[in-house]
Write a protein that holds these residues in place. Structure first.
Motif, short mmCIF file in Angstrom:
data_model
loop_
_atom_site.label_atom_id
_atom_site.label_comp_id
_atom_site.label_asym_id
_atom_site.label_seq_id
_atom_site.Cartn_x
_atom_site.Cartn_y
_atom_site.Cartn_z
N THR A 1 13.78 3.24 -5.64
CA THR A 1 12.98 2.08 -6.08
C THR A 1 12.16 1.50 -4.94
O THR A 1 11.30 0.65 -5.17
N SER A 2 12.43 1.94 -3.72
CA SER A 2 11.68 1.47 -2.55
C SER A 2 11.38 2.67 -1.65
O SER A 2 12.25 3.52 -1.44
N LEU A 3 10.17 2.71 -1.13
CA LEU A 3 9.76 3.87 -0.34
C LEU A 3 8.69 3.43 0.65
O LEU A 3 7.89 2.52 0.38
N ARG A 4 8.67 4.10 1.81
CA ARG A 4 7.68 3.79 2.84
C ARG A 4 6.61 4.88 2.91
O ARG A 4 6.92 6.06 2.83
N ILE A 5 5.38 4.44 3.06
CA ILE A 5 4.24 5.34 3.24
C ILE A 5 3.81 5.25 4.70
O ILE A 5 3.47 4.17 5.18
N SER A 6 3.81 6.38 5.41
CA SER A 6 3.50 6.41 6.84
C SER A 6 2.09 6.94 7.07
O SER A 6 1.75 8.03 6.61
N LEU A 7 1.28 6.18 7.79
CA LEU A 7 -0.08 6.59 8.11
C LEU A 7 -0.06 7.60 9.26
O LEU A 7 0.68 7.43 10.23
N ARG A 8 -0.85 8.65 9.15
CA ARG A 8 -0.92 9.64 10.23
C ARG A 8 -1.68 9.12 11.43
O ARG A 8 -1.40 9.50 12.57
N ASN A 9 -2.66 8.24 11.20
CA ASN A 9 -3.37 7.56 12.28
C ASN A 9 -3.19 6.06 12.07
O ASN A 9 -3.94 5.44 11.30
N PRO A 10 -2.19 5.47 12.73
CA PRO A 10 -1.88 4.05 12.48
C PRO A 10 -3.08 3.15 12.72
O PRO A 10 -3.78 3.27 13.73
N TYR B 1 -4.48 -0.59 -8.43
CA TYR B 1 -4.28 0.44 -9.44
C TYR B 1 -3.14 0.10 -10.39
O TYR B 1 -3.26 0.26 -11.61
N ILE B 2 -2.03 -0.40 -9.84
CA ILE B 2 -0.86 -0.72 -10.68
C ILE B 2 -1.04 -2.06 -11.38
O ILE B 2 -0.54 -2.27 -12.49
N GLY B 3 -1.75 -2.98 -10.76
CA GLY B 3 -1.93 -4.30 -11.35
C GLY B 3 -0.83 -5.26 -10.98
O GLY B 3 -0.76 -6.36 -11.53
N GLN B 4 0.02 -4.89 -10.03
CA GLN B 4 1.11 -5.75 -9.56
C GLN B 4 1.23 -5.59 -8.05
O GLN B 4 0.92 -4.51 -7.50
N PRO B 5 1.70 -6.63 -7.34
CA PRO B 5 1.85 -6.56 -5.88
C PRO B 5 3.10 -5.76 -5.49
O PRO B 5 4.10 -6.33 -5.04
N VAL B 6 3.06 -4.45 -5.61
CA VAL B 6 4.22 -3.61 -5.30
C VAL B 6 4.13 -3.01 -3.90
O VAL B 6 5.12 -2.48 -3.40
N SER C 1 8.62 -4.11 -11.32
CA SER C 1 7.33 -3.63 -11.79
C SER C 1 7.52 -2.87 -13.10
O SER C 1 8.64 -2.59 -13.53
N ASN C 2 6.41 -2.50 -13.70
CA ASN C 2 6.47 -1.76 -14.96
C ASN C 2 6.47 -0.25 -14.75
O ASN C 2 6.34 0.51 -15.69
N ARG C 3 6.62 0.21 -13.50
CA ARG C 3 6.69 1.63 -13.20
C ARG C 3 8.11 1.95 -12.76
O ARG C 3 8.62 1.40 -11.79
N ALA C 4 8.77 2.88 -13.46
CA ALA C 4 10.17 3.18 -13.18
C ALA C 4 10.36 4.52 -12.49
O ALA C 4 11.35 4.72 -11.79
N ASN C 5 9.44 5.45 -12.68
CA ASN C 5 9.60 6.79 -12.11
C ASN C 5 8.79 6.90 -10.83
O ASN C 5 7.57 6.77 -10.83
#
Length: 366
Positions: A183-192, A207-212, A228-232
């Motif tokens: 339910t929680s995940l980190r996105i890592s930038l290749r060039n910070p 895109y999602i319409g919510q502050p996720v 949020s309304n996204r479960a998968n």
């Protein structure tokens, strides 16, 4: 000529520098990563090009240990075979690789073997950083290089002590990582970059319409699906990685002094500065001439008459060029090319502009 070609290329692609890129091209998702495997094994079947056991005692110990496991007792015997080589086997385990699938392996000689061509890798366990075995490798080696020698000459092309086995390892253990249930995940930038991380978070939330999504630092965007309304998570990441984001970057000039290559980023700006470049060249050429007496003359002798030619080039044709404040990449390149100088002098000029405080960019030396 090399710098001019590079400059033309980057000028041609300048309009694309501000184009949007997909999130999957500028960032990585937590858990979706490769894993490095390594193992130690033996290659057999070499045509006299293996390790000399006297100079590679670890090869002899490994060979003795392998034979004992196969029921052959060689205790007290002196082995003299040259058809065996000790090797290091490396492989990359892709993410979510399932048990029974195959991966490629690279085999590199560890001792004094001269050629691995024609060899066969014996069963070799491949371990990860945690010490667990995740794959087992075995197979016939494919060597790209070769070596040949005669009595007076030898030739080597490529590296014959390194080989590859396509699909040479079978995955025996899977990495436990349940991405779909997260339910929680980190996105890592290749060039910070702070601006890029904020833009990624804004694109996801729009895109999602919510502050996720929320940027936690220049290199990380935290994605939280709770409430949020996204479960998968899998479906969400498949949509996120296709979102267009315009990455930002620090103004930078990369210089390779050894090869004379200069790469200037599109964000580089220059304040008002005047540039002049010139070198004093003194060229002295000696052209001695031989003076001989006329035929049948008495008392004459042959002498060498020195002839010296001195030329001085002070680059008087070079002009002073003014670069106005806030010039673009094209203006900077045009101004430097107008001086008629080469890449080596351009490197010195860029460093001088930076020292004068007029170059609003970082200079990175390779």
């Amino acid at each position: 000529m090399l710098f001019v070609a590079l400059a033309c290329f980057f000028l041609w692609t300048a309009p694309l520098a501000n184009a949007a890129s997909r999130v999957k091209d500028i960032a990585d998702f937590e858990g979706i990563r490769d894993n490095i495997l390594v193992g130690y094994g033996l290659v057999v079947g070499l045509n006299g090009t293996g390790d000399s056991l006297r100079n590679s005692p670890f090869t002899e110990q490994s060979l003795t240990s392998m034979l004992e496991r196969l029921g052959v007792n060689t205790s007290g015997e002196t082995l003299k075979t040259e058809n065996v080589a000790a090797v290091i086997v490396t492989a990359t385990l892709p993410p979510f690789q399932r048990q029974g699938t195959r991966v490629d392996v690279v085999v590199s000689s560890l001792g004094d073997a001269t050629n691995l061509m024609g060899g066969t890798l014996v069963v070799t366990p491949l371990m990860a950083a945690d010490g667990e075995v995740y794959a087992v490798a075995q197979g016939t080696l494919t060597v790209a290089g070769f070596a040949a020698s005669g009595a007076a000459e030898s030739i080597t092309r490529g590296v014959p002590t390194t080989a590859r086995i396509v699909n040479g390892a079978i995955v025996e253990r899977e990495l436990g990582f349940d991405l779909a249930s997260m339910t929680s995940l980190r996105i890592s930038l290749r060039n910070p970059d702070l601006t890029t991380s904020r833009r990624i978070a804004a694109a996801i939330n729009g895109y999602i319409g919510q502050p996720v999504a929320e940027p936690s630092d220049p290199a990380t965007v935290v994605l939280n699906l709770q409430g949020s309304n996204r479960a998968n998570m899998i479906e969400l990441l498949a949509d996120i990685e296709q979102l267009p984001v315009r990455p930002d970057q620090t103004a930078r000039v990369v210089i390779d002094e050894q090869s004379g290559i200069i790469v200037i980023g599109s964000e580089v700006r220059v304040d008002t500065v005047a540039i002049a470049q010139g070198n004093l060249t003194v060229r002295i050429t000696e052209t001695p001439q031989v003076s001989q007496p006329t035929p049948f003359s008495e008392g004459g002798e042959t002498v060498v008459v020195p002839r010296t030619n001195v030329q001085v080039d002070d680059d008087g044709g070079k002009k002073l060029t003014i670069l106005k404040e806030g010039v673009r990449l094209q203006d900077l390149v045009d101004g430097l090319n107008a001086l008629g100088i080469g890449p080596r002098d351009m490197i010195s000029i860029l460093q001088a502009i930076k020292a004068a405080g007029a170059l609003q960019a970082e200079i990175e030396l390779m």
